[in-house]
Structure formats: structure tokens, C-alpha cells
Design an enzyme around this catalytic site. Structure first.
Site: not given
Ligand code: ACM
Length: 551
Positions: A333-335, A270
Site C-alpha cells: 500500500d501507499e508507495c 512504508h
């Protein structure tokens, strides 16, 4: 006989309903004993505070100011005891704890007892919710009978962490709204505001050492409109960021409401906005990127180079100067690991450090940041992906993909904050999608949100359960372009989470909550909150402007 019984039943039920609206405190206190009679607030009300305690005096002042605005009569603040008014009484350290209070209302006087200022603050929140709803009015309301029903309340929270995350990255939230949001957290005895400050779609906090973060990183060329699948854009540049002075002002404001502000600086994923400003911290220093206009998860991520760690430490140093919170949130998160997989540099680093896969490389990244934050006397918190590849030694985990991450972390004796998307994601639909403005998806009506029990006692031992510090509501704002939208999605569901965080689980009851909520809505009306079902919705724009595909 039958008719008589029916009559009696109706009388009992309506008496109960009356009691619930008369004592409509949200979140529900641990113990409330109803008494007969009422305290009539005199035109010349005295509020007595302990001598020499500025914090408690300031809390009394907040109450006096609100009463002055709404009733037109300004209370006087004195020291000692107010025989016919409201007395704030300091208790010796004992059973009430840092946040607990006792509130005693009799026809003669009112006493709030607490050990710490925070307890008095919560006592005042409860007291105001016993007063006519007009007390929440910003202007004088005529014709009100200013009475407070007699009772004895003995109250303290179930959890020490009671929070809400607000995403200012996808859509920028102006400072006056942030303050209103903090007020609304405090009203419901929430004590943590988790401020999501950086995203692919915008970096929102001034960092003196890296001015391009805001000069470039805070502005995206356009924004998505409509559903994600429409792939449509408005064609208008969009930006906004908080100066350091504004951040200091918000932190100070929150302190006066006993709300801790926890900043979140996302890494290593992100981070497209960072890379638009400083591509040297990503896959390729020569790659020209734009701040992302598309929601979702992006492959462009930070690279674990020494220069990147220096940059992040510099940023976190400025952030820690601004935010005195114990916790510093680093995202995690969400890497996606796509770029790391393809990179010679990353693969060599993994070999050198003995890391078996890219998840372990992410853990290496997070461990280094953890070490830095811990060395400054703070605590690192991250989303539950930080479990993958091994949890760093001092990490606290925010469990968002259900409760499993929280359970796994607690079993490793790490602290946990429960914020599962299955109960706490207030960007999900709260009613039939056909009747609602566009949301990200999901379905979380009020009753489901209310039903959450964070303690997951069936999966954890009593000792492991102690690591569950509390609960948080998350408000991701991709589909909330205005503060009115944010209020619409947040309330009243946030109040259900506040009750889960504060009230013992055996004191919770959804029907009772709903009845108290009906009385509470009058207060929210005075506070101009655009909750789901509020009268303000009459002017609320449900549909997005018609999307122009591909613009
Ligand atoms: C998250 O919802 N990506 C933490």
C-alpha cells in the site's frame, strides 16, 4: 383492556430481553433453540473427551483451568462419556465442517459435538458465554450459582477468514498484550491475527541475517504527539522489537487458541526503517536516513534492484520459518512513485521490461515477490494497491479503500478479504471527536461497523462472491501509544466485526446485538478489557501531554 395489553407487551418484551441476556453469545450462533431448565455445574464436574485426541483434551483442559480459577472447584478430565457432566463427542466428517460445532445443554448434562478441534474450541467459547460471567474471572468469585441454561446450538461460521490486524510498527505492542489480544480474538471466534511488523517508524522483528534492521531500524529518534497538524514531537527515542524466540512463542500460543498469525512485511513503501539500516536498497546508498518520527506516507521507498530482491527473499525466508501460516502479507500500500520517476535506473528497467508506468513497475516488484512466496508453497496477500498496474497471478487482495478493490479482484477470480476503511478501521473516531482522545479522523460508531455486509452481492455474481473469504478489523496505532488506548478503540467494535464474519446476515440485528453486548461487558470487565464505556475508563487519560511544538 388497554392496560392489560400494555402489561402483556411489557412482559413479552422483558421475557425477550431476559432470553437475550441469558443466551448472550457473541458472535450470535447460526441457530439457537432455547429449552427449559438449567444444568447445575456440580462441585465435582467430570469433563469427558475422546480417547487419544490430545488437541481435544487440551481444549477441555482450557475449560477446566478456567472453571478451577473462577469457581475454586477443579473439574476432572476423563475419557468416554460423562453421564452427568460435559462430554466432548467427535462427529464424523459431514455437515459441521472444520469450525462448526453442536452444543446441547440439558438439565442432566452437556454435550459438545464437532468434527475438528477448532469446532470444539468454539463450542467451549459458546458454553462459557452461557455460564455466569464470573467464569471469566482470573480469581475465585464467591456466591455464584453455577448454572447453564438449557438449549441446543448448531453453529458454524459464515466466513472462513475472520481477522484483525494490529499495527506494532507505529507503537510497539508488548508480547503479553499480543497474547491478551489473541485471547480476545479467540473469545469472539476470530481465527486470524494479522501482525503488522514493519513500518516507516519502526522495524519490529529480529532478522538474523540483517541485524541492523533491529539495531538501527527498530528505534526512532522521537515520536509525534497530539494531532498530526500540530507537528509536535516528544523528543524521546522510542523502540522495541520481537526476538525470533518471542515470535515462535506467540505463534505457538495462538495455535493453541486456533488463531493463525499472518505476518506483514511491508514493501516497497512504508520502508523508511529498512532504509535507515540499509540505504543501499533505496534511491541512494550514500543517503543517511533516520527511522521516521512523522506519521503518514513517505517518499523514500525500496528500489527494484536485484540486491533488494535478494534481501527481501532472505527476510521472507526467515519469516516463513517462523510463521507456518498459509498467507504471507507483503503490504504493497501507499508507495509513492516520486523517486522511481526520477531514477535513471527505474526508468531503464521499465523500458527493458516493457512496463508502461510506475504502477506497472510496482506490479513487476510484487510479481517477483509473489513468485518467490508461491515457490515456497505459501500464498501472498497484499493491500488493494497491488491491483494497480496489474494483479500478480496468485495474489489475494485486502480491500481497504472501500470495497471496490475487493470487487475488482473478485471479478478477476482472485480471493479477497474485506477490510474497508468505511466500516473496519477501528482507529477512526467511535463517538463525537470533542468527547474523545485524539484519533486519526473518520467516524465509525458501533452501529455503522455492525451494518457492514461483506458479500456485496449487488456487484458480484454468485461465483465471484465465493472469492470473498472474509472480513478483518484494522487497528492502526499512530494515535494509540498504550495498550489501554488500543483496547479502548478496538472494543466493542471488533465484536461487531466478529459477528459480521461469523453470523449469517439474516441472523444479524443491531438491537439484539446491543442487548447481548450489555451482558458481555460483564465478561470483558472480568477480563480487564478497557472497552469504550468500560469502568476502567475512569482512570483513562483522555488527553495527550501538552505538545511542545517543533521539539
Ligand atoms: C492502509 O491503511 N494503508 C492499508
Amino acid at each position: 383492556m388497554k392496560t392489560l395489553l400494555t402489561c402483556l407487551l411489557v412482559m413479552v418484551l422483558s421475557a425477550q430481553l431476559f432470553a437475550q441476556t441469558k443466551y448472550a453469545i457473541l458472535p450470535k450462533p447460526t441457530r439457537l433453540e432455547e429449552k427449559s431448565g438449567s444444568f447445575m455445574v456440580p462441585a465435582k464436574l467430570a469433563i469427558a473427551v475422546p480417547a487419544g485426541n490430545d488437541n481435544v483434551r487440551q481444549i477441555a483442559q482450557l475449560l477446566a483451568d478456567q472453571l478451577a480459577k473462577s469457581s475454586g472447584n477443579t473439574p476432572t478430565i476423563t475419557t468416554g462419556k460423562a453421564s452427568k457432566g460435559i462430554s466432548f463427542v467427535l462427529e464424523k466428517a459431514g455437515s459441521l465442517g472444520a469450525e462448526g460445532y453442536k452444543l446441547m445443554v440439558s438439565p442432566k448434562n452437556i454435550t459438545i459435538a464437532a468434527e475438528q478441534p477448532q469446532g470444539f474450541f468454539y463450542g467451549v467459547q459458546s458454553l462459557m458465554q452461557l455460564m455466569p460471567s464470573a467464569v471469566f474471572s482470573p480469581t475465585k468469585v464467591a456466591g455464584v450459582t453455577w448454572s447453564v441454561p438449557a438449549c441446543v446450538i448448531d453453529d458454524r461460521p459464515r466466513y472462513s477468514y475472520r481477522g484483525s490486524m494490529l499495527d506494532a510498527g507505529r507503537n510497539f505492542m508488548p508480547v503479553p498484550f499480543i497474547k491478551k489480544y489473541i485471547d480476545l480474538l479467540a473469545l469472539h471466534k476470530m481465527n486470524t491475527f494479522h501482525w503488522h511488523l514493519t513500518e516507516d517508524q519502526g522495524w519490529r522483528i529480529e532478522i538474523k541475517k540483517y541485524p541492523k534492521l533491529t539495531q538501527i531500524g527498530s528505534i526512532r529518534p522521537k515520536s509525534m504527539i497530539g494531532k498530526y497538524s500540530d507537528n509536535a514531537y516528544d523528543g524521546k527515542p522510542y523502540g522495541g522489537f520481537y526476538t525470533q524466540d518471542e515470535v515462535r512463542d506467540v505463534v505457538k500460543y495462538a495455535q493453541s487458541r486456533y488463531v493463525t498469525v499472518v505476518p506483514e512485511i511491508e514493501m516497497p513503501g512504508h520502508s523508511v526503517a529498512v532504509l535507515a539500516a540499509y540505504p543501499e536498497f533505496g534511491s541512494n546508498p550514500d543517503k543517511i536516513l533516520q527511522v521516521s518520527s512523522k506519521w503518514g506516507v513517505h517518499d523514500e521507498v525500496l528500489f527494484p534492484r536485484e540486491e533488494t530482491f535478494t534481501f527481501l527473499q532472505d527476510v521472507l525466508t526467515e519469516v516463513m520459518d517462523l510463521f507456518p501460516s498459509q498467507y504471507i502479507h507483503i503490504g504493497g500500500d501507499e508507495c509513492p512513485k516520486t523517486q522511481w520517476k526520477q531514477s535513471r535506473f527505474c526508468q531503464d528497467l521499465m523500458k527493458k521490461e516493457g512496463l508502461k508506468d510506475e504502477h506497472e513497475l510496482q506490479s513487476y516488484f510484487i510479481r517477483r515477490i509473489d513468485k518467490f512466496i508461491t515457490s515456497k508453497g505459501r500464498r501472498m496477500v497484499g493491500w488493494d494497491e497491488i491491483l494497480e498496474g496489474g494483479l500478480s497471478p496468485n495474489a489475494t487482495v485486502m480491500s481497504w479503500r472501500g470495497v471496490n478493490g475487493g470487487v475488482a479482484a473478485a471479478r478477476q477470480n482472485h480471493d479477497v478479504i474485506m477490510t474497508p476503511n468505511t466500516y473496519c478501521y477501528l482507529d477512526y473516531y467511535q463517538a463525537d471527536a470533542k468527547t474523545q482522545p485524539i484519533a486519526i479522523g473518520g467516524f465509525l460508531p458501533l452501529e455503522k461497523v455492525y451494518s457492514f455486509n461483506p458479500s456485496v452481492t449487488d456487484s458480484l455474481t454468485a461465483d465471484q462472491s465465493k472469492h470473498v473469504l472474509g472480513v478483518q478489523a484494522n487497528i492502526w496505532t499512530e494515535y494509540m501509544p498504550t495498550t489501554q488506548y488500543v483496547e479502548y478503540m478496538t472494543f466493542p467494535r471488533l465484536i461487531a466485526i466478529a459477528e459480521t464474519a461469523w453470523t449469517p446476515s439474516d441472523g444479524k440485528n443491531f438491537d439484539d446485538f446491543k442487548q447481548r453486548l450489555e451482558a458481555h461487558k460483564k465478561r470483558l470487565n472480568y477480563l480487564n478489557v478497557n472497552y469504550f464505556g468500560s469502568p476502567i475508563n475512569n482512570t483513562f487519560q483522555y488527553q495527550w501531554p501538552k505538545a511542545v511544538a517543533g521539539k
